[in-house]
Design an enzyme around this catalytic site. Sequence first.
Site, PDB file in Angstrom:
ATOM      1  CG  HIS A 114      -2.149  -1.112   1.232  1.00 31.53           C
ATOM      2  ND1 HIS A 114      -2.583  -1.590   0.372  1.00 31.53           N
ATOM      3  CD2 HIS A 114      -2.169  -1.977   2.356  1.00 31.53           C
ATOM      4  CE1 HIS A 114      -3.363  -2.504   0.518  1.00 31.53           C
ATOM      5  NE2 HIS A 114      -3.182  -2.955   1.702  1.00 31.53           N
ATOM      6  CG  HIS A 153      -6.610  -5.788   2.176  1.00 24.10           C
ATOM      7  ND1 HIS A 153      -5.982  -6.723   3.072  1.00 24.10           N
ATOM      8  CD2 HIS A 153      -7.799  -5.237   2.677  1.00 24.10           C
ATOM      9  CE1 HIS A 153      -6.712  -6.702   4.116  1.00 24.10           C
ATOM     10  NE2 HIS A 153      -7.792  -5.945   3.920  1.00 24.10           N
ATOM     11  CG  ASP A 227      -4.792 -10.417   4.113  1.00 22.92           C
ATOM     12  OD1 ASP A 227      -4.587 -10.998   3.187  1.00 22.92           O
ATOM     13  OD2 ASP A 227      -4.506  -9.024   4.191  1.00 22.92           O
TER      14      ASP A 227
HETATM   15 ZN   LIG Z   1      -3.890  -7.472   3.291  1.00 22.41          ZN
END
Ligand SMILES: [Zn+2]
Length: 293
Positions: A114, A153, A227
Amino acid sequence: MKAYTTYHLPLDLPEGHPFPLYKYRGVAEALRGLLLLEPAPEVPKEALFLAHDPLYLERVFREGLSRKESLRLGLPFTPAFLRRALHAAGGTLMAALDALEEGLGLNLAGGTHHAFPDRAEGYSLFNDVAVAVAWLRRRGFSGRVLVLDLDAHQGNGTAVFFGQDPTVYTLSLHGERNYPLKKERSDLDVGLPDGVGDGAYLRALEEALEKAGAFRPALVFYNAGVDVLKGDRFGRLSLSLEGVAQRDLRVYRFVKEVGAALVVVMGGGYNRDPRLTVEAHAATYRLALSSLA
Ligand SMILES: [Zn+2]
């Protein structure tokens, strides 16, 4: 076979903070004996400057992040946090050099996908994979690179880093409705609905790998976030431990089929049951060893 670790570096977290500091030590301990654990060295500043915006870096080193930026990072910016981030990126860089020499490189940290060229976000201060690629390029490596991001993500920072680079293919398989809400454009984005289980996930992966294989990468960076596991606090997907193992095995078979070298970085994992987080991450590295080493 070596693996780089940052678990020995302290980090001061506020009481009850969800950052899973425990897993770095847990995974290292689970793999002790199988792997030679090496403290990840600090990444050369020069490597950071090859990838990130120099104004961002100078500010980080001079004064750190503002309060607002720390909120976006999701962690308080402290000297200890900076130090860990430098070593985590160093681990990925070393693992990338190992991969080019021996076919496989392992970092028991990293995957901070990120981080953007000029800002921090989502526990990510530096984009370790972008920094490692920039360093390899500077050292003359010109092979095609695939960033295979299977964290739950989207690898939004990574997508921006390589958006204009035809020599790097970014593939992100992630929860469509999950963080980050504003997605960036990878070369291939596969957005999954909430709650996806093993079968649908593995089918989506199969299709995605078919497309990525046509790119013929010489080097693959695998962000092996766990995750995706059912019970994760932030993942919103629903894979079983067995499903995650199938995912990893499919990736390793892919790497063999295309004849690429592989770097494994850890990525996210925040299960409500910390033992599951550790077990899933450790299995990723064990399977890499048994499949590829
Ligand atoms: Zn993640």
